[in-house]
Write an enzyme that holds these catalytic residues in place. Structure first.
Site, mmCIF file in Angstrom:
data_model
loop_
_atom_site.group_PDB
_atom_site.id
_atom_site.type_symbol
_atom_site.label_atom_id
_atom_site.label_comp_id
_atom_site.label_asym_id
_atom_site.label_seq_id
_atom_site.Cartn_x
_atom_site.Cartn_y
_atom_site.Cartn_z
ATOM 1 N N ASP A 512 10.179 -4.898 12.116
ATOM 2 C CA ASP A 512 9.374 -3.892 11.440
ATOM 3 C C ASP A 512 10.170 -3.325 10.258
ATOM 4 O O ASP A 512 11.351 -3.623 10.075
ATOM 5 C CB ASP A 512 9.038 -2.784 12.451
ATOM 6 C CG ASP A 512 7.997 -1.797 11.942
ATOM 7 O OD1 ASP A 512 7.311 -2.104 10.950
ATOM 8 O OD2 ASP A 512 7.888 -0.713 12.537
ATOM 9 N N GLU A 515 10.149 -4.148 4.483
ATOM 10 C CA GLU A 515 9.710 -4.333 3.097
ATOM 11 C C GLU A 515 10.881 -4.384 2.088
ATOM 12 O O GLU A 515 10.691 -5.045 1.057
ATOM 13 C CB GLU A 515 8.722 -3.222 2.714
ATOM 14 C CG GLU A 515 7.399 -3.286 3.437
ATOM 15 C CD GLU A 515 7.482 -2.875 4.905
ATOM 16 O OE1 GLU A 515 6.720 -3.422 5.720
ATOM 17 O OE2 GLU A 515 8.339 -2.029 5.240
#
Length: 928
Positions: A512, A515
């Site tokens: 997770d 980005e």
């Protein structure tokens, strides 16, 4: 927001534009000037005249408020064909600014209420572009030189470009533009290298020499697929732009965004820059996928992939036309000619790589929440699921299992029993998956946290321009970020996982925040001044800066600067994680990643992020998962029942029904909300959820075979209807239904307080999955009963689905007998297949350790042919055949020549049970 643009109030329904642009390119030998493409058609000339008259009338009635009359060359350009010359969103674009770029300025008479609308500043027909100076044949295609004699308006124009064209296959064309004199950053992605030129391409390629332009046609129809002469090519160091006309308005892909499956071309801009934000319309989300699929008139399809990882945006307009804008790298295009949409996606994956074969247990039901609070509470939830005999294969934990939110730790008080929980899951044939983040806590006393100390010693973090680890803030507080572009980081990641695995033998990983996400903008010290963090042009990213809620673009990584590598961060982490899992467990890795990039399917699946417990979020999950099918990431799903907010029993029941048909099915919930696993609801809702999960588990042999076909040749698993019915225009915008493979149609209820649902059924016979009752559709929308406990499933004619008596885990299900469902076509034929292996070993197909069977029905004979056999197949039997659409009651049924008892139902379903056939043996069943 651009302050000069108007809101387009009427959104037209998509319609195929069948016109070809005439005079689009001169032959190379002619080296001729190009006639403006928008005046090549009589219809467009009429539009021009109408537009000019409209502007003249408006000037009269407005008393001249629109300013001086624009030059005639500007009035010649119809509104829909105006390509934006001033896309900056932070600037109030005046006539003076526009004309300083050499562009046309025509104000809209409508108020500037939105960033969407006709651009006021646009390119004139004679705006300077590149000239093709030379073009020579090569063994694989052509090589040419392009020259720009007049500078454009962004700094560091590159005056001479190299054009490389490779006719790679008969259905794949590769066109690349880069600096002829100096090397530039290119995406470090493995792509196939061809050794010979395509012999019979189904496309023809021409060029305009002055201005330079590419004209690509489909030979069979003459359809113009690309025409880049519609606007000038700009290639500066940090601003690369190329535009093209499109042959229709049916365009899909270009992720990751929350939108309908079919994109609107009504002045829409799609930004590609990985960003941590709860999914919302109009903004760049977690991943970047610069690929689109376009449906042409008549049902042909093609795809275009721009292999570029820099921040970019794709502007769509109703001409129809498209503009790519990126701020680095090169223009490296692959074009896939299909000609049908399934083949386009296969051809795309031949370049980026086919997806990994998941372990069978990955296709079971997964359960998670943030906020179990302890391993005992987690354990209690898993026990409750078992007590109610609700299928579950994997139990997950979110970040609350960690000690201080630090990777590779678990809370010694609240999660003290975590090792015992994992042991218990394994005893029950279940699996354990936990979350990991790439931000490594940086504030622990030296010597107390090995992951940080060791990475610091080895130099494995993203660094600032000053060469020190860049420090941001994530869940544990101040953090440094692992540099997965460095192979040494992969070894460090493996060592950390090995140390944790020795205490908690996990089965899969959830990566997770990759980005990468940062609670600060840039770093604790901000970002330095310079062209990387403040480029001459910033695409329309959420937050208006490349560093918004991530690290500085100027951060240094092993392979390049973060400016170039940002969109690759999740892919590189997934690659490191897959490698580590293989080394640790020796079995197929299971990884779910939030951030993704092309080729990600080789290493991980994806979930659609932090959605909400709302009906519209449930709907948006369908175009989301279908888009990722296009991107070569078939293992995809959304958080069932919604992540944030509080669900309702009705919403969660409907969402469990839909989610049971996500390729990746996980119910996940945030902290401080009531539980939403199936055990906490009323008996009626709990039973409905259990029943639909049992239906999923019964279909696992079919689903597993679909994943094998995805792994082997790039087939999609969850599939839009238009993939199977590309010539049925009614399917082109459908995204409230979807198919598994080519034959199982899912029609979920997506609205509250409904006891019925409408669905579109393309032409042909469709059978109710549960009963076998048939209906013959002429291509129509039908209303069906849909009480809260029922999900509508239909089987397409001509299919054979391998199903299995369901258990509560995939391990329990594996040993159960099979039931084969054949849905006869109108010519009384059907076909299906089954891939079977041990469900978890590496490379079973490649090593030959598998069974593959083909099923066929023709002339009242059902045959099973074993094309490849392995020992696993001897442990499973085929118990029952159900044949839908048997028009007359048979007098007898023969299995391998021996008569067998059977039943025949009023709805024309033939059932033959108690067969006891080994899966490893072929058979023939005939009815007379």
């Amino acid at each position: 927001m651009k302050s000069y643009q108007k809101l387009t109030t009427a959104v037209p329904q998509p319609a195929v534009c069948g016109e070809e642009e005439e005079g689009a390119a001169s032959t190379p030998a002619g080296r001729g000037k190009l006639a403006p493409w928008w005046v090549g058609s009589g219809l467009l000339v009429a539009a021009v005249l109408l537009s000019s008259v409209t502007v003249w009338v408006l000037r009269q009635v407005s008393g001249g408020w629109l300013g001086p009359t624009p030059p005639p060359k500007c009035l010649l350009v119809p509104e829909n064909h105006r390509f934006d010359c001033y896309p900056e969103r932070s600037v109030v674009v005046t006539q003076e600014l526009c004309e300083s770029r050499g562009c046309c300025f025509i104000e809209s008479p409508l108020p500037a209420e939105s960033k969407q609308g006709v651009p006021w500043c646009f390119y004139p027909p004679d705006f300077p572009s590149y000239t093709l100076e030379s073009l020579n044949q090569t063994a694989l295609g052509m090589v040419g030189l392009l020259v720009r004699r007049e500078k454009a308006y962004y700094p560091q124009d590159i005056e001479v470009l190299r054009l490389d064209v490779e006719f790679e296959t008969d259905t794949r064309l590769h066109i690349k533009l880069t600096d002829a004199a100096n090397p530039r950053y290119e995406v470090p992605l493995e792509v196939p290298r061809v050794t010979k030129r395509a012999e019979n391409p189904i496309y023809s390629l021409d060029f305009s020499w002055d201005p330079f332009g590419v004209l690509l046609r489909r030979k069979a129809t003459g359809t113009v697929l690309l025409n880049t002469t519609v606007a000038p090519l700009i290639f500066a160091d940090q601003f690369l732009q190329i535009s093209t006309s499109l042959p229709s308005r049916f365009l899909y892909g270009l992720g990751e965004h929350r939108s309908t499956l079919l994109h609107s071309l009504d002045w829409t801009t799609l930004t590609l820059w990985a960003r941590d934000v709860s999914p919302m319309e109009s903004f760049n989300l977690y991943g970047a996928h610069p690929f689109y699929l376009l449906m042409e008139e008549g049902g042909d399809a093609h795809g275009v992939f721009l292999l570029n990882s820099n921040a970019m945006e794709v502007a769509l307009q109703p001409a129809p036309g498209l503009t790519w804008r990126t701020i680095g790298g090169v223009l490296d295009f692959y074009i896939f000619l299909g000609p049908d949409p399934n083949m386009v996606i296969q051809q795309y994956q031949q370049v980026i790589g086919f997806p990994a074969m998941p372990p069978l247990w990955a296709l079971g039901f997964h359960l998670c929440r943030w906020g179990y609070g302890s391993s005992n509470e987690t354990w209690q939830t898993a026990r409750a699921m078992r007590n109610y005999q609700i299928p579950q294969d994997a139990q997950w934990n979110d970040i609350d299992y960690m000690d201080g939110y630090r990777d590779f730790t678990f809370d010694p008080q609240k999660f003290a029993s975590l090792p015992s929980l994992v042991e218990d899951l394994h005893k029950h044939g279940q699996r354990y998956v936990m979350i990991l983040d790439p931000g490594i806590s940086s504030t622990n006393p030296h010597g107390s946290y090995w992951p940080f100390d060791e990475a610091l010693k080895r130099g494995l973090f993203l660094n600032t321009t000053q060469g020190q680890p860049l420090i941001g803030q994530v869940w544990p507080g101040f953090t440094a970020f692992a540099d997965f572009s460095n192979p040494d980081t992969h070894q460090w990641w493996l060592e950390n996982l090995q140390r944790f695995y020795s205490h908690v033998p996990f089965d899969g990983l959830w990566i997770d925040m990759n980005e990468p996400s940062n609670f600060m903008d840039g770093s604790q010290d901000g970002c330095p001044p310079g062209e990387l963090d403040r480029p001459p042009y910033t695409p329309a990213v959420l937050g208006d800066a490349l560093s918004a809620k991530t690290v500085c673009a100027s951060a240094k990584q092993k392979t390049s600067v973060h400016y170039n590598l940002h969109n690759l961060y999740g892919l590189m982490e997934a690659k490191a994680t897959a490698s580590a899992l293989i080394q640790i467990r020796g079995k197929r890795p299971f990884i779910i990643s939030r951030s993704t990039f092309p080729s990600q399917g080789r290493y991980s699946g994806h979930w659609l992020g932090d959605n909400r417990s709302q009906w519209k979020d449930m709907y948006y999950s369908i175009p989301g998962l279908l888009s990722f099918s296009l991107f070569g990431i078939p293992l995809v799903g959304a958080d069932i029942c919604g992540f944030s907010g509080s669900t309702s029993e009705e919403l969660c029941t409907r969402w469990m029904q839909l989610g049971a048909f996500y390729p990746f099915a996980r119910n996940h919930n945030t902290q401080n909300e009531k539980a939403q696993d199936p055990t906490v609801f009323s008996p009626a809702a709990r039973t409905a959820m259990k029943d639909v999960l049992l239906t999923r588990y019964s279909l696992l042999p079919f689903l597993y075979t679909l994943f094998h076909r995805a792994h082997l040749q790039g087939d999609t698993v969850a599939r839009p209807l238009f993939f199977e019915f590309p010539r049925d225009v009614a399917t082109l915008g459908l995204d409230r239904q979807f198919l598994w493979g080519r034959s199982l149609l899912v029609t979920p209820v997506l609205e509250p307080e409904m006891d019925s649902v409408t669905g579109y059924f393309p032409r042909g016979v469709w059978y109710d999955f549960y009963t076998g009752s048939s209906m013959n559709s002429s291509g129509e929308t039908l209303k069906m009963s849909a009480p809260l406990e029922h999900l509508n499933l239909h089987v397409r004619e001509g299919a054979i689905l391998p199903t299995q008596k369901p258990g509560t885990t995939t391990k329990a299900t594996r040993g159960n007998p099979l039931l084969l469902i054949a849905s006869l076509s109108q010519s009384a034929t059907a076909w299906g297949d089954l891939f079977w292996d041990d469900g978890e070993s590496l490379d079973t197909f490649e090593r030959g350790s598998y069974s593959y069977l083909v099923f066929n029905v023709t002339q009242n004979i059902f045959t099973s042919t074993v094309l490849h056999a392995s020992t696993e197949a001897t442990e499973v039997t085929i118990d029952t055949l159900k044949i839908f659409g048997v028009g007359e009651q048979p007098s007898k049924v023969l299995l391998n020549g021996q008569e067998k008892p059977f039943s025949y139902l009023d709805n024309q379903v033939l059932i033959v049970s108690d067969l006891g056939l080994s899966l490893s043996q072929g058979f023939s069943l005939r009815w007379l």
